[in-house]
Motif scaffolding. Sequence first.
Motif, mmCIF file in Angstrom:
data_model
loop_
_atom_site.group_PDB
_atom_site.id
_atom_site.type_symbol
_atom_site.label_atom_id
_atom_site.label_comp_id
_atom_site.label_asym_id
_atom_site.label_seq_id
_atom_site.Cartn_x
_atom_site.Cartn_y
_atom_site.Cartn_z
ATOM 1 N N GLY A 70 0.801 -1.223 0.000
ATOM 2 C CA GLY A 70 0.000 0.000 0.000
ATOM 3 C C GLY A 70 0.826 1.261 0.000
ATOM 4 O O GLY A 70 2.039 1.240 0.206
ATOM 5 N N ALA A 71 0.134 2.369 -0.274
ATOM 6 C CA ALA A 71 0.742 3.708 -0.265
ATOM 7 C C ALA A 71 1.954 3.799 -1.187
ATOM 8 O O ALA A 71 2.973 4.392 -0.839
ATOM 9 C CB ALA A 71 1.124 4.117 1.155
ATOM 10 N N ASN A 72 1.843 3.184 -2.368
ATOM 11 C CA ASN A 72 2.922 3.247 -3.373
ATOM 12 C C ASN A 72 4.224 2.621 -2.892
ATOM 13 O O ASN A 72 5.293 2.920 -3.422
ATOM 14 C CB ASN A 72 3.187 4.697 -3.790
ATOM 15 N N GLY A 73 4.155 1.770 -1.886
ATOM 16 C CA GLY A 73 5.367 1.172 -1.334
ATOM 17 C C GLY A 73 6.005 2.006 -0.242
ATOM 18 O O GLY A 73 7.012 1.610 0.350
ATOM 19 N N PHE A 74 5.419 3.164 0.038
ATOM 20 C CA PHE A 74 6.025 4.089 1.002
ATOM 21 C C PHE A 74 5.991 3.538 2.430
ATOM 22 O O PHE A 74 6.837 3.891 3.252
ATOM 23 C CB PHE A 74 5.332 5.445 0.958
ATOM 24 N N LEU A 75 5.007 2.685 2.758
ATOM 25 C CA LEU A 75 4.944 2.102 4.100
ATOM 26 C C LEU A 75 6.157 1.216 4.349
ATOM 27 O O LEU A 75 6.794 1.288 5.409
ATOM 28 C CB LEU A 75 3.654 1.296 4.271
ATOM 29 N N ALA A 76 6.476 0.377 3.384
ATOM 30 C CA ALA A 76 7.637 -0.506 3.524
ATOM 31 C C ALA A 76 8.925 0.308 3.566
ATOM 32 O O ALA A 76 9.837 0.019 4.356
ATOM 33 C CB ALA A 76 7.673 -1.503 2.359
ATOM 34 N N ARG A 81 13.640 2.662 6.410
ATOM 35 C CA ARG A 81 14.469 3.823 6.748
ATOM 36 C C ARG A 81 14.584 4.012 8.259
ATOM 37 O O ARG A 81 15.549 4.596 8.747
ATOM 38 C CB ARG A 81 13.910 5.090 6.097
ATOM 39 N N ARG A 82 13.579 3.539 9.008
ATOM 40 C CA ARG A 82 13.623 3.647 10.458
ATOM 41 C C ARG A 82 14.212 2.404 11.121
ATOM 42 O O ARG A 82 14.316 2.336 12.350
ATOM 43 C CB ARG A 82 12.209 3.890 11.008
ATOM 44 N N GLY A 83 14.586 1.420 10.308
ATOM 45 C CA GLY A 83 15.064 0.151 10.834
ATOM 46 C C GLY A 83 16.571 0.092 11.030
ATOM 47 O O GLY A 83 17.258 1.118 11.051
ATOM 48 N N ALA A 100 11.095 5.399 -11.609
ATOM 49 C CA ALA A 100 9.904 6.127 -12.067
ATOM 50 C C ALA A 100 9.408 7.146 -11.048
ATOM 51 O O ALA A 100 9.197 8.320 -11.385
ATOM 52 C CB ALA A 100 8.784 5.141 -12.409
ATOM 53 N N TYR A 101 9.213 6.723 -9.804
ATOM 54 C CA TYR A 101 8.677 7.637 -8.797
ATOM 55 C C TYR A 101 9.504 8.913 -8.620
ATOM 56 O O TYR A 101 8.921 9.981 -8.378
ATOM 57 C CB TYR A 101 8.529 6.926 -7.457
ATOM 58 N N PRO A 102 10.834 8.860 -8.727
ATOM 59 C CA PRO A 102 11.586 10.116 -8.589
ATOM 60 C C PRO A 102 11.184 11.182 -9.594
ATOM 61 O O PRO A 102 11.411 12.371 -9.368
ATOM 62 C CB PRO A 102 13.038 9.665 -8.800
ATOM 63 N N HIS A 103 10.578 10.776 -10.711
ATOM 64 C CA HIS A 103 10.173 11.730 -11.742
ATOM 65 C C HIS A 103 8.660 11.960 -11.758
ATOM 66 O O HIS A 103 8.181 12.857 -12.442
ATOM 67 C CB HIS A 103 10.634 11.232 -13.112
ATOM 68 N N LEU A 104 7.916 11.139 -10.999
ATOM 69 C CA LEU A 104 6.465 11.259 -10.962
ATOM 70 C C LEU A 104 5.979 12.066 -9.760
ATOM 71 O O LEU A 104 4.875 12.607 -9.783
ATOM 72 C CB LEU A 104 5.820 9.866 -10.931
ATOM 73 N N PHE A 105 6.805 12.121 -8.717
ATOM 74 C CA PHE A 105 6.474 12.899 -7.518
ATOM 75 C C PHE A 105 7.424 14.083 -7.399
ATOM 76 O O PHE A 105 8.642 13.930 -7.559
ATOM 77 C CB PHE A 105 6.614 12.040 -6.257
ATOM 78 N N LYS A 106 6.878 15.242 -7.093
ATOM 79 C CA LYS A 106 7.736 16.406 -6.873
ATOM 80 C C LYS A 106 8.518 16.267 -5.574
ATOM 81 O O LYS A 106 9.641 16.759 -5.448
ATOM 82 C CB LYS A 106 6.889 17.684 -6.846
ATOM 83 N N PRO A 109 9.071 10.706 -0.164
ATOM 84 C CA PRO A 109 9.448 10.509 1.239
ATOM 85 C C PRO A 109 10.729 9.685 1.390
ATOM 86 O O PRO A 109 10.982 9.120 2.443
ATOM 87 C CB PRO A 109 8.231 9.770 1.814
ATOM 88 N N TYR A 110 11.517 9.604 0.333
ATOM 89 C CA TYR A 110 12.798 8.909 0.390
ATOM 90 C C TYR A 110 13.681 9.415 -0.734
ATOM 91 O O TYR A 110 13.207 10.064 -1.678
ATOM 92 C CB TYR A 110 12.614 7.387 0.277
ATOM 93 N N ASP A 111 14.965 9.137 -0.625
ATOM 94 C CA ASP A 111 15.923 9.485 -1.670
ATOM 95 C C ASP A 111 16.430 8.182 -2.283
ATOM 96 O O ASP A 111 17.094 7.391 -1.600
ATOM 97 C CB ASP A 111 17.097 10.287 -1.089
ATOM 98 N N PRO A 112 16.116 7.913 -3.557
ATOM 99 C CA PRO A 112 16.485 6.624 -4.160
ATOM 100 C C PRO A 112 17.989 6.384 -4.227
ATOM 101 O O PRO A 112 18.423 5.231 -4.287
ATOM 102 C CB PRO A 112 15.877 6.698 -5.559
#
Length: 325
Positions: A70-76, A81-83, A100-106, A109-112
Motif C-alpha cells: 500500500g501507499a505506493n510502497g512508502f509504508l515498507a 528507513r527507520r530500521g 519512475a517515482y523520482p520523476h512522478l512525484f515532486k 518521502p525517500y531518496d532513491p
Amino acid sequence: MNTSSILAACVLAFGGLTATLAQAQDFPTRPVRILTPFPAGAGPEAVVRVLAEKLQKKWGKPVIVENKPGANGFLAIDAFRRGATDGHDLIQLDNVHLVAYPHLFKKLPYDPVKDFDPVTPLFRTYFFVGVPANSPHKTVGDILADAKAHPGKLNYGSWSVGNPVHLGSALLESMTGTEMQHIIYKEVSMLYTGVATGELHWALGSLASAGPMQRSGKIKFIGVTAPKRHAAFPDVPTVAESGGPAGYEVTGWTTIAAPKGLPKAVAEKIQKDIEAALAEPDMKERYAAFGYEPFPATRDQFNAYIASESTKYADVIKRAKASLD
C-alpha cells in the motif's frame, strides 16, 4: 610523517580491515528482516519468501519477510528507513520505486540514491504486446500505422499512472511519434478483460498477468519487448521484428537493497549468498511459473543500468506529462 607514524597508521588500517572482515564473516548475528511492498501471494513476494528460506538455512538465523503493501510502497520504505542500518534490515524494491517515482512525484518521502544500496537484482520480466484475438492489428507495425493515421483514436491500458506497463506503452509512443489514449483500470484482471472484449486496442502484459487470457485464446501476443524472442513463445517476434522501433525494450524487475553505507565486506557477503540461493534449480522452476528470468549483473553494472533507466523514463514521463502529485 616519520617511520613510527607510518607503522601506527598501517596497524590501525589493518585493524580496521580485520574488524570489517570479521563483521562480514559473523553476519548475521541476529534475525534478518526483509521488508516488501508487495502483498502476500504476489509473484515478487513469493520469490522473496523462497529466498528467505534459503538464506535462513545458509545463515543459521531467522529471515523474516514482512509485508507492508500500500501507499505506493512508502509504508515498507518508511519502515526500512527507520530500521536497522547494519544489514539486518533489507528491502525489496522494484523499478518503479527507483527509476519512475523520482520523476512522478515532486517530493518523495525517500531518496532513491542516498537511502538504498541495491545489492543484487532478483529477477526481470519482459512484456508482451497483447491484442484482442479478433484484432485487425496483426503486427506492432499495424498498430503504429493506425495510430499515425488516426492520432488519439487508438487506446492502450494499464492499472495506474507510472507502472511499467503504462511507461512502457508511453515509451513506444515517444519512440514512434504517435499519440494514443491511456485508459486506467482499477484491477489488473479487468485490464486484460478489456483487451479481450475489444475495449482496448492493445496492452502490454507479462506472462503472469496477461498469460491466462492468452492461454484461453481471448487475446493474442504480437510482439515481445525484449532484445530476442522469449523461449516459451518462439513464434512471437520481438517488437522490432513486428514492425516496431529498434532498441525498444521494457522490463519489470526487483532488487534486494541494503541501507546506504553498509561496510563493503558485509554487502558483498549478502550479495554472494543471495546470488548462490537464486542459482539453485528450484528457483529457476519458480521463475518459470511466474514468467520471470534471472538478471545477472555485477553491482556496478546494475547501478549503471538503474541510472540509465531513470534517465530514459524521466524523458518519457516528461513527454507524457504524467504526475502522481
